[in-house]
Design an enzyme around this catalytic site. Structure first.
Site, PDB file in Angstrom:
ATOM      1  N   LYS A 109       5.884  -4.885  -3.232  1.00 55.72           N
ATOM      2  CA  LYS A 109       7.127  -5.179  -4.339  1.00 55.72           C
ATOM      3  C   LYS A 109       8.356  -5.568  -3.923  1.00 55.72           C
ATOM      4  CE  LYS A 109       4.657  -1.880  -7.356  1.00 55.72           C
ATOM      5  NZ  LYS A 109       3.851  -1.263  -6.171  1.00 55.72           N
ATOM      6  N   GLY A 165      15.703 -14.753  -1.898  1.00 53.29           N
ATOM      7  CA  GLY A 165      14.680 -15.734  -1.547  1.00 53.29           C
ATOM      8  C   GLY A 165      14.324 -15.629   0.088  1.00 53.29           C
ATOM      9  N   ALA A 205      11.637  -7.782  -3.602  1.00 50.63           N
ATOM     10  CA  ALA A 205      12.745  -7.573  -4.699  1.00 50.63           C
ATOM     11  C   ALA A 205      14.174  -8.068  -3.986  1.00 50.63           C
ATOM     12  CB  ALA A 205      13.015  -6.420  -5.664  1.00 50.63           C
ATOM     13  N   GLY A 244      -4.156   8.557 -15.274  1.00 48.62           N
ATOM     14  CA  GLY A 244      -4.698   8.885 -16.513  1.00 48.62           C
ATOM     15  C   GLY A 244      -5.799   8.014 -17.202  1.00 48.62           C
TER      16      GLY A 244
HETATM   17  P1  BMP Z   1      -3.514   5.556  -7.816  1.00 50.89           P
HETATM   18  O1  BMP Z   1      -4.879   5.149  -8.079  1.00 50.89           O
HETATM   19  O2  BMP Z   1      -3.699   6.291  -6.595  1.00 50.89           O
HETATM   20  O3  BMP Z   1      -2.635   6.222  -8.874  1.00 50.89           O
HETATM   21  O4  BMP Z   1      -2.761   4.404  -7.031  1.00 50.89           O
HETATM   22  C1  BMP Z   1      -1.994   3.371  -7.830  1.00 50.89           C
HETATM   23  C2  BMP Z   1      -1.606   2.129  -6.822  1.00 50.89           C
HETATM   24  O5  BMP Z   1      -1.034   1.063  -7.642  1.00 50.89           O
HETATM   25  C3  BMP Z   1      -0.524   2.646  -5.970  1.00 50.89           C
HETATM   26  O6  BMP Z   1      -0.704   1.885  -4.732  1.00 50.89           O
HETATM   27  C4  BMP Z   1       0.724   2.371  -6.506  1.00 50.89           C
HETATM   28  O7  BMP Z   1       1.574   2.007  -5.784  1.00 50.89           O
HETATM   29  C5  BMP Z   1       0.133   1.040  -7.419  1.00 50.89           C
HETATM   30  N1  BMP Z   1       1.033   0.678  -8.552  1.00 50.89           N
HETATM   31  C6  BMP Z   1       1.143   1.688  -9.849  1.00 50.89           C
HETATM   32  O8  BMP Z   1       0.311   2.686  -9.477  1.00 50.89           O
HETATM   33  N2  BMP Z   1       1.531   1.219 -10.747  1.00 50.89           N
HETATM   34  C7  BMP Z   1       2.164  -0.151 -10.894  1.00 50.89           C
HETATM   35  O9  BMP Z   1       2.744  -0.092 -12.012  1.00 50.89           O
HETATM   36  C8  BMP Z   1       2.060  -0.967  -9.866  1.00 50.89           C
HETATM   37  C9  BMP Z   1       1.547  -0.547  -8.611  1.00 50.89           C
HETATM   38  O10 BMP Z   1       1.710  -1.236  -7.732  1.00 50.89           O
END
Ligand code: BMP
Length: 226
Positions: free
Chosen positions: A63, A68, A65, A178
């Site tokens: 991610k 550049g 941020a 969820g």
């Molecule tokens: P999990 O299914 O265990 O909740 O994992 C979700 C994955 O997606 C994690 O690696 C998290 O960093 C990533 N993620 C997220 O859950 N929500 C976002 O909005 C963006 C993500 O990258």
């Protein structure tokens, strides 16, 4: 379409935790997403050795941020170590940020994926006010895809409407957060990103099959797929 998020818990032997799950799942899923928990613990070199020769999606979820120039150095290193996709935030904007990162990604063959909305509730505080602009930005930097939340399917539908077929939508939030498998795909996502409900299970393969089967059933109903 399933991408597995490999986020090892803090008490794990990270190298073997990642390797075991990769070997168990690689033939059944479209890719893996590796984030900070694994990268800060074992570094890119050892990770690269685990995934050497893998032809699926290998996404570095840092991610990004930053400015550049610094993101470009990171992207070059990721490409050097065999990653083929990288996630960056959209909110950093174009000039002196995503303009440079997208150029390096293009040069190095990395797929650029931008976060346009997130699955946690706090995303509504700031990020979600700009989803439309973020999708436009993703299109203008020629991003390969965007991240949008399975926990809020109306956002996925909105992003799909704006993005048309130009961008892939990757949706996390299935399982522990969820949402049910298949629901993001039914709302317009191309891939569901699923982590802990698979990777923390005592039977990883069985849990992955369960997710895949639920995805298939829902997609059959909503999209008329096989
Ligand atoms: P999990 O299914 O265990 O909740 O994992 C979700 C994955 O997606 C994690 O690696 C998290 O960093 C990533 N993620 C997220 O859950 N929500 C976002 O909005 C963006 C993500 O990258």
């Amino acid at each position: 379409m399933l991408i597995v998020a490999l986020d090892p818990p803090s008490n794990a032997d990270v190298l073997s935790w990642v390797e075991e799950r990769f070997k168990t799942l690689k033939q059944y899923v479209q890719g893996f997403k590796i984030g900070l928990p694994a990268i800060i613990e074992i570094g890119l070199g050892p990770l690269a050795r685990i995934f050497r020769g893998y032809s699926g999606l290998l996404i570095a979820d840092l991610k990004l941020a930053d400015i550049g120039d610094v993101m470009s150095i990171v992207a070059e290193r990721l490409a050097m170590h065999g990653f083929n996709a990288v996630i960056a935030h959209a909110f950093i904007g174009y000039e002196q940020a995503l303009d440079k990162l997208s150029a390096v990604c293009r040069e190095k063959g990395l797929k650029l994926i931008l976060v346009v909305s997130m699955s946690h509730k706090g995303s509504r505080e700031f990020i979600d006010r700009h989803v439309k602009e973020f999708v436009e930005l993703a299109k203008s930097v020629d991003a390969w895809g965007v991240v949008a939340p399975a926990t809020r399917p109306e956002i996925i539908r909105f992003v799909r409407e704006l993005a048309g077929k130009e961008l892939r939508i990757l949706s996390p939030g299935i399982g522990v957060q969820g949402a049910e498998p298949g629901t993001a795909i039914c709302s317009g996502a191309d891939y569901e990103i699923v982590g802990r409900v698979i990777t923390y299970s005592s039977n990883v393969l069985e849990s992955a099959f369960k997710v895949l089967e639920e995805q298939r059933k829902r997609a059959t109903q909503c999209l008329g797929l096989r």
